[in-house]
Write an enzyme that holds these catalytic residues in place. Structure first.
Site, PDB file in Angstrom:
ATOM      1  N   ASP A   1       0.870  -1.176   0.000  1.00 37.23           N
ATOM      2  CA  ASP A   1       0.000   0.000   0.000  1.00 37.23           C
ATOM      3  C   ASP A   1       0.907   1.226   0.000  1.00 37.23           C
ATOM      4  O   ASP A   1       1.543   1.534   1.011  1.00 37.23           O
ATOM      5  CB  ASP A   1      -0.915   0.004   1.229  1.00 37.23           C
ATOM      6  CG  ASP A   1      -1.996   1.094   1.158  1.00 37.23           C
ATOM      7  OD1 ASP A   1      -1.794   2.082   0.426  1.00 37.23           O
ATOM      8  OD2 ASP A   1      -3.021   0.946   1.844  1.00 37.23           O
ATOM      9  N   ARG A  60       0.145   4.400  -0.446  1.00 38.54           N
ATOM     10  CA  ARG A  60      -0.528   5.676  -0.256  1.00 38.54           C
ATOM     11  C   ARG A  60       0.053   6.475   0.911  1.00 38.54           C
ATOM     12  O   ARG A  60       0.372   5.929   1.952  1.00 38.54           O
ATOM     13  CB  ARG A  60      -2.027   5.468  -0.038  1.00 38.54           C
ATOM     14  CG  ARG A  60      -2.743   5.001  -1.282  1.00 38.54           C
ATOM     15  CD  ARG A  60      -4.188   4.673  -1.017  1.00 38.54           C
ATOM     16  NE  ARG A  60      -4.334   3.518  -0.133  1.00 38.54           N
ATOM     17  CZ  ARG A  60      -5.497   3.014   0.248  1.00 38.54           C
ATOM     18  NH1 ARG A  60      -6.611   3.572  -0.179  1.00 38.54           N
ATOM     19  NH2 ARG A  60      -5.547   1.964   1.045  1.00 38.54           N
TER      20      ARG A  60
END
Length: 204
Positions: free
Chosen positions: A132, A134
């Protein structure tokens, strides 16, 4: 963290899911990642209960948001967020972080690996990306530029709350989203719960 400023505010009549309303779309200068993220103002944030607006950080998902893909829960989550924020007053931050930050083409490459048996996190890793990728620094900048210091965060993802708190924002409440489970996305949601620590009750 550097400061961002509001660039433009534009009134936009929208219809998303069952909600038809007039929103305000806000753009920014000075965002840390240089991307064109948007804040969508819904309802009356200044009149939110306790002065605490409801905020959703929604990562762009062309396949789910636009094409209605059933492989994920992004489209239904977006519709739910607009409905709930409109009712309470708050902000939908539409973040240009396709595929958990790896981009659209790479996300589609990851889909092919998922079809071969990898889960959504391992597929990203197999392509050489973070599970991930982000980063919510820009989201924190956007909220500060909008004058938001204290908020209720609409999410099942503890990482979003943790990152905003690390940037000095007061996440007064984490409001869970519904579980948009289908036969097509059960494996995806199971990975989010097991690998990403998302608060999801999927049942047997």
């Amino acid at each position: 963290m550097s400061h961002a400023t509001v660039r433009t505010r534009v009134t936009l009549p929208i219809r998303l899911g069952e909600v038809e309303t007039v929103a305000e779309v806000v753009t920014f200068d000075g965002l840390a990642d240089g991307l064109e993220h948007l804040a969508i103002v819904l309802g009356r944030p200044e009149e939110a209960p306790g002065g605490v607006p409801l905020v959703r950080l929604h990562s762009e998902c062309l396949t789910g948001d636009v094409l209605g893909s059933r492989r994920c829960d992004c489209g239904p989550q977006l519709h739910e967020a607009v409905d709930r924020i409109e009712a309470r007053g708050g902000y939908l931050l539409y973040l240009r972080q396709e595929g958990r930050g790896i981009g659209l083409y790479a996300k589609l490459d990851a889909y092919r690996l998922q079809e071969a048996g990898l889960d959504t996190y391992d597929a990203n890793l197999a392509l050489g990306y973070a599970a991930d990728a982000r980063d919510y620094t820009a989201a924190a900048q956007m909220l500060r530029a909008l004058g938001v210091q204290r908020l209720a965060l609409l999410t099942n993802n503890p990482d979003k709350a943790a990152q905003l708190a690390a940037h000095g924002l007061d996440v007064a409440e984490r409001v869970p989203t519904a579980v948009h489970l289908t036969a097509s996305n059960r494996r995806y949601l199971t990975a989010k719960a097991d690998r990403g620590s998302h608060a999801l009750e999927l049942g047997a």
